[in-house]
Design a protein around this motif. Sequence first.
Motif, mmCIF file in Angstrom:
data_model
loop_
_atom_site.group_PDB
_atom_site.id
_atom_site.type_symbol
_atom_site.label_atom_id
_atom_site.label_comp_id
_atom_site.label_asym_id
_atom_site.label_seq_id
_atom_site.Cartn_x
_atom_site.Cartn_y
_atom_site.Cartn_z
ATOM 1 N N LYS A 97 48.715 43.509 52.504
ATOM 2 C CA LYS A 97 47.299 43.503 52.138
ATOM 3 C C LYS A 97 46.650 44.841 52.458
ATOM 4 N N GLY A 98 47.027 45.426 53.616
ATOM 5 C CA GLY A 98 46.466 46.725 53.973
ATOM 6 C C GLY A 98 46.871 47.807 52.983
ATOM 7 N N GLU A 99 48.147 47.803 52.595
ATOM 8 C CA GLU A 99 48.600 48.788 51.616
ATOM 9 C C GLU A 99 47.927 48.575 50.260
ATOM 10 N N THR A 100 47.796 47.293 49.877
ATOM 11 C CA THR A 100 47.148 46.990 48.591
ATOM 12 C C THR A 100 45.690 47.414 48.607
ATOM 13 N N GLN A 101 45.006 47.127 49.737
ATOM 14 C CA GLN A 101 43.598 47.492 49.825
ATOM 15 C C GLN A 101 43.416 49.003 49.813
ATOM 16 N N ALA A 102 44.331 49.719 50.475
ATOM 17 C CA ALA A 102 44.246 51.184 50.452
ATOM 18 C C ALA A 102 44.447 51.708 49.037
ATOM 19 N N LEU A 103 45.411 51.103 48.316
ATOM 20 C CA LEU A 103 45.648 51.529 46.938
ATOM 21 C C LEU A 103 44.454 51.202 46.052
ATOM 22 N N VAL A 104 43.876 50.009 46.249
ATOM 23 C CA VAL A 104 42.715 49.617 45.457
ATOM 24 C C VAL A 104 41.534 50.528 45.748
ATOM 25 N N THR A 105 41.369 50.897 47.040
ATOM 26 C CA THR A 105 40.263 51.778 47.407
ATOM 27 C C THR A 105 40.389 53.132 46.709
ATOM 28 N N VAL A 106 41.613 53.677 46.701
ATOM 29 C CA VAL A 106 41.828 54.946 46.009
ATOM 30 C C VAL A 106 41.592 54.777 44.508
ATOM 31 N N PHE A 107 42.091 53.671 43.957
ATOM 32 C CA PHE A 107 41.933 53.431 42.522
ATOM 33 C C PHE A 107 40.463 53.250 42.155
ATOM 34 N N ASP A 108 39.713 52.609 43.059
ATOM 35 C CA ASP A 108 38.303 52.333 42.781
ATOM 36 C C ASP A 108 37.435 53.582 42.921
ATOM 37 N N GLY A 242 40.631 52.443 29.243
ATOM 38 C CA GLY A 242 41.793 52.122 30.077
ATOM 39 C C GLY A 242 41.412 51.758 31.495
ATOM 40 N N LEU A 243 40.568 52.576 32.123
ATOM 41 C CA LEU A 243 40.159 52.304 33.499
ATOM 42 C C LEU A 243 39.358 51.013 33.585
ATOM 43 N N VAL A 244 38.498 50.780 32.641
ATOM 44 C CA VAL A 244 37.694 49.551 32.639
ATOM 45 C C VAL A 244 38.593 48.321 32.532
ATOM 46 N N THR A 245 39.613 48.388 31.679
ATOM 47 C CA THR A 245 40.531 47.261 31.509
ATOM 48 C C THR A 245 41.281 46.970 32.809
ATOM 49 N N ARG A 246 41.733 48.006 33.494
ATOM 50 C CA ARG A 246 42.452 47.818 34.759
ATOM 51 C C ARG A 246 41.541 47.220 35.823
ATOM 52 N N ILE A 247 40.306 47.708 35.885
ATOM 53 C CA ILE A 247 39.371 47.191 36.888
ATOM 54 C C ILE A 247 39.086 45.717 36.642
ATOM 55 N N ARG A 248 38.870 45.338 35.409
ATOM 56 C CA ARG A 248 38.590 43.934 35.103
ATOM 57 C C ARG A 248 39.804 43.047 35.374
ATOM 58 N N SER A 249 40.999 43.567 35.154
ATOM 59 C CA SER A 249 42.211 42.802 35.469
ATOM 60 C C SER A 249 42.296 42.544 36.967
ATOM 61 N N MET A 250 41.994 43.563 37.785
ATOM 62 C CA MET A 250 42.022 43.386 39.236
ATOM 63 C C MET A 250 40.904 42.473 39.713
ATOM 64 N N GLN A 251 39.774 42.465 39.005
ATOM 65 C CA GLN A 251 38.700 41.537 39.366
ATOM 66 C C GLN A 251 39.095 40.096 39.092
ATOM 67 N N LYS A 252 39.872 39.867 38.040
ATOM 68 C CA LYS A 252 40.295 38.507 37.728
ATOM 69 C C LYS A 252 41.235 37.929 38.792
ATOM 70 N N ILE A 253 42.107 38.770 39.324
ATOM 71 C CA ILE A 253 43.042 38.277 40.332
ATOM 72 C C ILE A 253 42.460 38.365 41.732
ATOM 73 N N GLY A 254 41.229 38.855 41.865
ATOM 74 C CA GLY A 254 40.541 38.864 43.149
ATOM 75 C C GLY A 254 40.812 40.056 44.032
ATOM 76 N N VAL A 255 41.519 41.064 43.516
ATOM 77 C CA VAL A 255 41.776 42.251 44.337
ATOM 78 C C VAL A 255 40.510 43.064 44.528
ATOM 79 N N ILE A 256 39.691 43.141 43.487
ATOM 80 C CA ILE A 256 38.396 43.816 43.547
ATOM 81 C C ILE A 256 37.320 42.774 43.288
#
Length: 258
Positions: A97-108, A242-256
């Motif tokens: 979870k920590g690694e995923t959150q760090a990756l999401v933070t960089v991606f966001d 592209g970026l918008v599509t990725r962000i919405r995909s991560m919002q659906k699975i609850g990562v963002i």
Amino acid sequence: MYSLDVNFLKDRPAYQKKPERKGGMSLKLPTGNLTPVYVGVALGIGLPALLGVGWWLLQGKIVELEGQIAQLDQESKRLDAEIGNLNKIKAETIAIKGETQALVTVFDQIRPWSAMLQDLRDRIPAAVQIENIKQIPPIAVVAGQPPNNPAGGLEITGLARSFNDVNDFLLSLQQSRFLKSTESRIITTALVDAPLIPGVVQPNSGVVIQPPQVVKYTIQSSMNDVPASELIRELEKKGTVGLVTRIRSMQKIGVISK
């Protein structure tokens, strides 16, 4: 003549001798109420029997409890092993979870240059030209500490027809959601000769045509550190699909979070 002398007193009961009993002591049986005797005999026989039965039951209970204790020990060892496995899985989950959150933070924190350049095209006044756009790296206010704004900033240089046009450009940049309005400012302005238009030469008549003067400016601004997930509408308007599509995909699975 003979005479008979008979003593009839000896035949009386008072003078009769009692027969002697052989065996020494004589046993006299108690007479009267025999209930205490029976109670004593019953207690004498019953108490040892009850103690024996109680001891036997106690030994059986001890054996049963020892079996339960052994079974509970085995169950405790099994549960300890399962708890160890669960703690290991929990630690691995926290690490992932920590690694995923760090990756999401960089991606966001991604700011697509295509979207930012399109935003600048939409905001630049007609009388202003951009010569160069340079990204400024983030600067730490305190040495050894992370910078307040890891996104850094922008430095824009160019030419404008007048100082008012430079001010208009600055006000337009302060309305951008990709930049921090409070940190957008004019660094330098100066009057310079307008550069010659490529392909245009001075006439041979000997008359020198002075080029008009224009304002050379430098504007600096910091990039907005708002997450990209909060800029979806602006990114869509600027064509960053592209970026918008990725962000919405991560919002659906609850990562963002939405």
